[in-house]
Scaffold this active site. Structure first.
Site, PDB file in Angstrom:
ATOM      1  N   GLU A  86      -7.075 -17.900   7.341  1.00  0.00           N
ATOM      2  CA  GLU A  86      -6.119 -16.802   7.326  1.00  0.00           C
ATOM      3  C   GLU A  86      -6.836 -15.451   7.209  1.00  0.00           C
ATOM      4  O   GLU A  86      -7.621 -15.230   6.306  1.00  0.00           O
ATOM      5  CB  GLU A  86      -5.121 -16.972   6.172  1.00  0.00           C
ATOM      6  CG  GLU A  86      -4.289 -18.249   6.243  1.00  0.00           C
ATOM      7  CD  GLU A  86      -3.363 -18.298   7.467  1.00  0.00           C
ATOM      8  OE1 GLU A  86      -3.196 -17.262   8.135  1.00  0.00           O
ATOM      9  OE2 GLU A  86      -2.819 -19.387   7.736  1.00  0.00           O
ATOM     10  N   CYS A 149       2.108 -20.233  -0.271  1.00  0.00           N
ATOM     11  CA  CYS A 149       0.697 -20.016   0.094  1.00  0.00           C
ATOM     12  C   CYS A 149       0.399 -18.530   0.256  1.00  0.00           C
ATOM     13  O   CYS A 149      -0.569 -18.004  -0.291  1.00  0.00           O
ATOM     14  CB  CYS A 149       0.362 -20.745   1.399  1.00  0.00           C
ATOM     15  SG  CYS A 149       0.341 -22.533   1.196  1.00  0.00           S
ATOM     16  N   HIS A 171      -5.249 -22.729   5.934  1.00  0.00           N
ATOM     17  CA  HIS A 171      -4.161 -23.671   6.192  1.00  0.00           C
ATOM     18  C   HIS A 171      -4.690 -24.856   7.001  1.00  0.00           C
ATOM     19  O   HIS A 171      -5.499 -24.663   7.918  1.00  0.00           O
ATOM     20  CB  HIS A 171      -3.022 -22.991   6.972  1.00  0.00           C
ATOM     21  CG  HIS A 171      -1.938 -22.474   6.087  1.00  0.00           C
ATOM     22  ND1 HIS A 171      -1.575 -21.150   6.040  1.00  0.00           N
ATOM     23  CD2 HIS A 171      -1.114 -23.124   5.199  1.00  0.00           C
ATOM     24  CE1 HIS A 171      -0.583 -21.003   5.160  1.00  0.00           C
ATOM     25  NE2 HIS A 171      -0.291 -22.178   4.643  1.00  0.00           N
TER      26      HIS A 171
HETATM   27  N1  PCA Z   1       1.818 -25.090   2.002  1.00  0.00           N
HETATM   28  C1  PCA Z   1       2.876 -24.157   1.685  1.00  0.00           C
HETATM   29  C2  PCA Z   1       2.902 -24.065   0.194  1.00  0.00           C
HETATM   30  C3  PCA Z   1       2.111 -25.245  -0.294  1.00  0.00           C
HETATM   31  C4  PCA Z   1       1.403 -25.761   0.887  1.00  0.00           C
HETATM   32  O1  PCA Z   1       0.545 -26.660   0.889  1.00  0.00           O
HETATM   33  C5  PCA Z   1       2.754 -22.815   2.418  1.00  0.00           C
HETATM   34  O2  PCA Z   1       2.211 -22.775   3.526  1.00  0.00           O
HETATM   35  O3  PCA Z   1       3.216 -21.805   1.898  1.00  0.00           O
END
Ligand code: PCA
Length: 204
Positions: A86, A149, A171
């Site tokens: 990100e 997140c 991610h």
């Molecule tokens: N993904 C979520 C919150 C926890 C996770 O593993 C997100 O992308 O916000």
């Protein structure tokens, strides 16, 4: 004496009605010694609840106690096909599903007077190349979403603005066993190898 680099890895519990989260397995693998990394690194891990109320508190307490030089925060993102680094956190939360406390904040700022976006402080291009050179799918992403997140990512960057700490959010795709239909996935073994490559790269 050689200076050690202290690295904190965070992952999340399952959420949104799913019973697995690949990033929780990543934390488990670290704790079971299944992830290898350079001996110069001191690595700590923390598993976070998927709640707006407690997730960042737990991360911040761990950061305060462990005092890492680097934080790699991991989260699951259904629909993504690559390990996505990100680029920035956005000053906004808007939950499409409830968090694990049943909270579903909509269209809210995270920080009243904070910047609209805060950039990751990790060396993202280098990490992306290291992953790709290792044969893994990797990409840079311009949006960490607007759920838990993105929330912890923004708060972590905002609170660490005046330090040299390297903080970023990554991610990852779903695991094959989580997927029905044609959503993309990545096996846990590949994810573990990705973390090993990141830890090796950060130890330059
Ligand atoms: N993904 C979520 C919150 C926890 C996770 O593993 C997100 O992308 O916000």
């Amino acid at each position: 004496m050689i200076d050690c680099m202290r690295v904190l890895i965070s992952g999340f519990e399952p959420f949104g009605g799913r019973d697995l989260n690949p990033t929780a397995f990543l934390i488990e693998a670290l704790r079971h010694g299944e992830i290898s990394y350079p001996p110069e690194l001191v690595v700590e891990s923390v598993l976070l609840p998927v709640t707006f109320q407690e997730s960042y508190q737990k991360l911040r307490h761990t950061i305060e106690a462990f005092n890492p030089d680097v934080v790699f925060a991991f989260g699951q993102a259904a629909g993504r096909a690559a390990i996505e680094l990100e680029l920035r956190a956005e000053n906004r939360i808007h939950a499409e599903v409830m968090d694990n406390n049943g909270a579903r904040p909509t269209d809210m700022k995270i920080s009243e007077h904070g910047a609209e976006f805060l950039p990751s402080t990790l060396p993202l291009q280098g990490i992306e190349s290291a992953l790709k050179d290792g044969g893994l799918p990797a990409a840079l992403s311009r949006s960490a979403g607007t759920f838990v997140c993105n929330y912890i990512f923004y708060r972590m960057l905002e609170e660490n603005l005046d330090t040299l700490r390297l903080c970023g959010f990554i991610h990852v795709p779903l695991l094959p066993e989580q997927v029905q239909g044609d959503l993309p996935s990545l096996p846990l073994a590949e994810l573990k190898r990705g973390l090993e490559l990141m830890l090796k790269y950060i130890n330059y």
